[in-house]
Scaffold this active site. Structure first.
Site, PDB file in Angstrom:
ATOM      1  N   ALA A  98       0.814  -1.216   0.000  1.00  0.00           N
ATOM      2  CA  ALA A  98       0.000   0.000   0.000  1.00  0.00           C
ATOM      3  C   ALA A  98       0.849   1.268   0.000  1.00  0.00           C
ATOM      4  O   ALA A  98       0.424   2.293  -0.540  1.00  0.00           O
ATOM      5  CB  ALA A  98      -0.941   0.002   1.203  1.00  0.00           C
ATOM      6  N   THR A  99       2.042   1.231   0.582  1.00  0.00           N
ATOM      7  CA  THR A  99       2.895   2.423   0.570  1.00  0.00           C
ATOM      8  C   THR A  99       3.246   2.809  -0.864  1.00  0.00           C
ATOM      9  O   THR A  99       3.139   3.978  -1.250  1.00  0.00           O
ATOM     10  CB  THR A  99       4.178   2.191   1.393  1.00  0.00           C
ATOM     11  OG1 THR A  99       3.839   2.126   2.782  1.00  0.00           O
ATOM     12  CG2 THR A  99       5.182   3.313   1.179  1.00  0.00           C
ATOM     13  N   GLN A 206      -6.689  -0.963   5.280  1.00  0.00           N
ATOM     14  CA  GLN A 206      -7.314  -1.502   6.489  1.00  0.00           C
ATOM     15  C   GLN A 206      -8.772  -1.898   6.275  1.00  0.00           C
ATOM     16  O   GLN A 206      -9.418  -2.369   7.201  1.00  0.00           O
ATOM     17  CB  GLN A 206      -7.238  -0.447   7.612  1.00  0.00           C
ATOM     18  CG  GLN A 206      -5.832  -0.065   8.025  1.00  0.00           C
ATOM     19  CD  GLN A 206      -5.146  -1.143   8.850  1.00  0.00           C
ATOM     20  OE1 GLN A 206      -5.770  -2.135   9.242  1.00  0.00           O
ATOM     21  NE2 GLN A 206      -3.860  -0.970   9.112  1.00  0.00           N
ATOM     22  N   SER A 226      -3.238  -3.615   0.351  1.00  0.00           N
ATOM     23  CA  SER A 226      -2.055  -4.254   0.940  1.00  0.00           C
ATOM     24  C   SER A 226      -2.316  -5.734   1.155  1.00  0.00           C
ATOM     25  O   SER A 226      -3.377  -6.116   1.654  1.00  0.00           O
ATOM     26  CB  SER A 226      -1.712  -3.583   2.276  1.00  0.00           C
ATOM     27  OG  SER A 226      -0.691  -4.289   2.948  1.00  0.00           O
ATOM     28  N   HIS A 228      -0.616  -7.989   3.206  1.00  0.00           N
ATOM     29  CA  HIS A 228      -0.502  -8.569   4.549  1.00  0.00           C
ATOM     30  C   HIS A 228      -1.585  -8.101   5.510  1.00  0.00           C
ATOM     31  O   HIS A 228      -1.678  -8.615   6.630  1.00  0.00           O
ATOM     32  CB  HIS A 228       0.897  -8.321   5.141  1.00  0.00           C
ATOM     33  CG  HIS A 228       1.185  -6.889   5.463  1.00  0.00           C
ATOM     34  ND1 HIS A 228       1.747  -6.025   4.558  1.00  0.00           N
ATOM     35  CD2 HIS A 228       1.035  -6.186   6.603  1.00  0.00           C
ATOM     36  CE1 HIS A 228       1.922  -4.852   5.121  1.00  0.00           C
ATOM     37  NE2 HIS A 228       1.487  -4.922   6.364  1.00  0.00           N
ATOM     38  N   THR A 266       9.499  -6.892 -12.905  1.00  0.00           N
ATOM     39  CA  THR A 266       8.871  -8.214 -12.965  1.00  0.00           C
ATOM     40  C   THR A 266       7.902  -8.409 -11.804  1.00  0.00           C
ATOM     41  O   THR A 266       8.276  -8.218 -10.635  1.00  0.00           O
ATOM     42  CB  THR A 266       9.945  -9.319 -12.924  1.00  0.00           C
ATOM     43  OG1 THR A 266      10.848  -9.122 -14.019  1.00  0.00           O
ATOM     44  CG2 THR A 266       9.318 -10.695 -13.014  1.00  0.00           C
ATOM     45  N   CYS A 352       4.489   1.948  11.381  1.00  0.00           N
ATOM     46  CA  CYS A 352       5.344   2.786  10.547  1.00  0.00           C
ATOM     47  C   CYS A 352       5.923   3.967  11.312  1.00  0.00           C
ATOM     48  O   CYS A 352       6.880   4.591  10.868  1.00  0.00           O
ATOM     49  CB  CYS A 352       4.566   3.294   9.340  1.00  0.00           C
ATOM     50  SG  CYS A 352       3.902   1.950   8.330  1.00  0.00           S
TER      51      CYS A 352
END
Length: 428
Positions: A98-99, A206, A226, A228, A266, A352
């Site tokens: 997501a970053t 989230q 994201s 994870h 890739t 973060c």
């Protein structure tokens, strides 16, 4: 949606010990976890394993069967991600998380339309990567409006409407806040942006897989995802980019032109497959997960607040995702409580920004006193959290809050009826 299969649940339980370790917390009892960074679902790992061993072709190689196999798996994963949010698979761009997706969306739109539009709107409670992207654009001559939020963490829609300028190119508002769990009125924001022909980006890291999301009904033009956060692998994510009306981005990196020329490099097939599988599992289990997580969240909050006075829940109580709970324990130092609860994977804010000793900027934005902001703890409840783990955490939390307060002179003064705000403190 039915309840998940017994086999899936049983195998999911075997992954409990992973969570505390993945949170970076040394633990004695590794099964104790209440953490926002969730473990990988074993069903996701099963889908990835063949592409870590037998099917190792480059998905962008068009001249041999190894490449074709990997490409087919990658495109199937793209479809699985798209299906979760009501999108077309051609609108999904694989990223590292997501970053990167947030950086691509904000910088990409701003720079592509900079000849005509130089203004962006966001909020003060966005993820750090969104705020830092906006600050970076300010050094390039862009103007950014950082909307305040109300005490409940929600934006004021009238303030949003007043913030638009003739050259506004993008509005970026996260769906579910990563620290206090509040849900912004995304549908209303989408309507406002569409009426003004301004692109709308949301950081949905989230929210995806936890609450229903439909990019067309919500009029979302760009969405960050994201892996994870939905029980998928770390190191992979996606960016949804609308095709009609078309959103144009300036790529952040140059190279072979993969991912429609927007994200060269890739695509890691095993990670993409894992993200796709996580999205498919989330779509199947969302209703069951949400109901169960809500029950566990209510159990945790009710038990703590019934036993411990002067506890504040941060953020709106109604418009929220129940799996992200932020509580402030007055007259207790949050870091001391975290150390006392070292066998439970908790945090005092976003991972973060966890290296900073400053109070959370999200809590400051909702008007929380600095002392209360320093006493906040974030609890995360997820698919594999058990009642036993919630009860253990509650019992330990109550025990250590009472112990720490007994050691606090401030707590003693409050018990004696002294108003701490009336005291004039002096430094020596």
């Amino acid at each position: 949606m039915g309840s998940p299969s017994a086999a899936g649940r049983e195998r999911g339980g075997a992954a409990k010990g992973l969570a505390a370790t993945s949170a970076g917390v040394g633990t004695v009892e590794r099964s104790r976890k209440l953490v926002v960074c969730v473990p990988q679902d074993p069903r996701v790992l099963d889908s990835m394993l063949p592409y870590l061993t037998a099917y190792y072709g480059n998905p962008h190689s068009r001249t041999h069967a190894y490449g074709w196999e990997s490409e087919a798996a990658m495109e199937n994963a793209r479809r699985q991600v798209a299906d979760l949010i009501g999108a077309d698979s051609r609108e999904i761009i694989f990223t590292s998380g997501a970053t990167e997706s947030n950086n691509m969306a904000i910088k990409g739109v701003a720079r592509f339309y900079k000849s005509r539009k130089k203004h962006i709107i966001t909020t003060q409670t966005e993820h750090k990567c969104v705020l830092d992207s906006c600050r970076s654009l300010e050094t390039e001559g862009f103007r950014v409006t950082y909307l305040p939020v109300k005490k409940n963490g929600l934006i004021d829609l009238k303030e949003l409407e007043a913030a638009f300028q003739p050259d506004t190119s993008l509005v970026s508002v996260m769906t579910v806040n990563n620290e206090i769990g509040v849900k912004q009125p995304i549908c209303d924001i989408g309507e406002i942006c569409r009426a003004r022909k301004v692109f709308f980006h949301t950081d949905a890291a989230q929210a995806i897989g936890k609450i229903p999301m439909d990019v067309n009904n919500m009029k979302i033009d760009l969405m960050s995802i994201s892996g994870h956060k939905i029980y998928g692998p770390k190191g992979v994510g996606a960016l949804y980019v609308r095709r009609r009306p078309r959103v144009r981005l300036e790529p952040l990196q140059s190279g072979g032109g993969q991912e429609r020329g927007l994200r060269s490099g890739t695509v890691p097939t095993p990670l993409a497959v894992g993200l796709g599988a996580a999205c498919e599992v989330a779509q199947q289990e969302m209703e069951y997960d949400h109901k169960r997580i809500l029950q566990l969240a209510e159990r945790l909050v009710t038990k703590i607040m019934s036993e411990v006075p002067d506890v504040v829940m941060n953020g709106d109580r109604e418009h929220r995702y129940p799996g992200c709970i932020n509580l402030s324990f007055a007259y207790v130092e949050g870091e001391s409580l975290l150390m006392a609860l070292k066998d439970v994977a908790l945090s005092s804010g976003s991972a973060c920004t966890s290296a900073s000793l400053e109070p959370s900027y999200v809590l400051r934005a909702i008007g929380t006193d600095e002392d209360l902001a320093h006493s906040s703890i974030r609890f995360g409840i997820g698919r594999f959290t058990t009642e036993e783990e919630v009860d253990y955490t509650v019992q330990k939390c109550i025990q250590h809050v009472k112990r720490l307060r007994e050691m606090s002179p401030l707590w003693e003064m409050v018990q004696d009826g002294i108003d701490l705000k009336s005291i004039k403190w002096t430094q020596h």
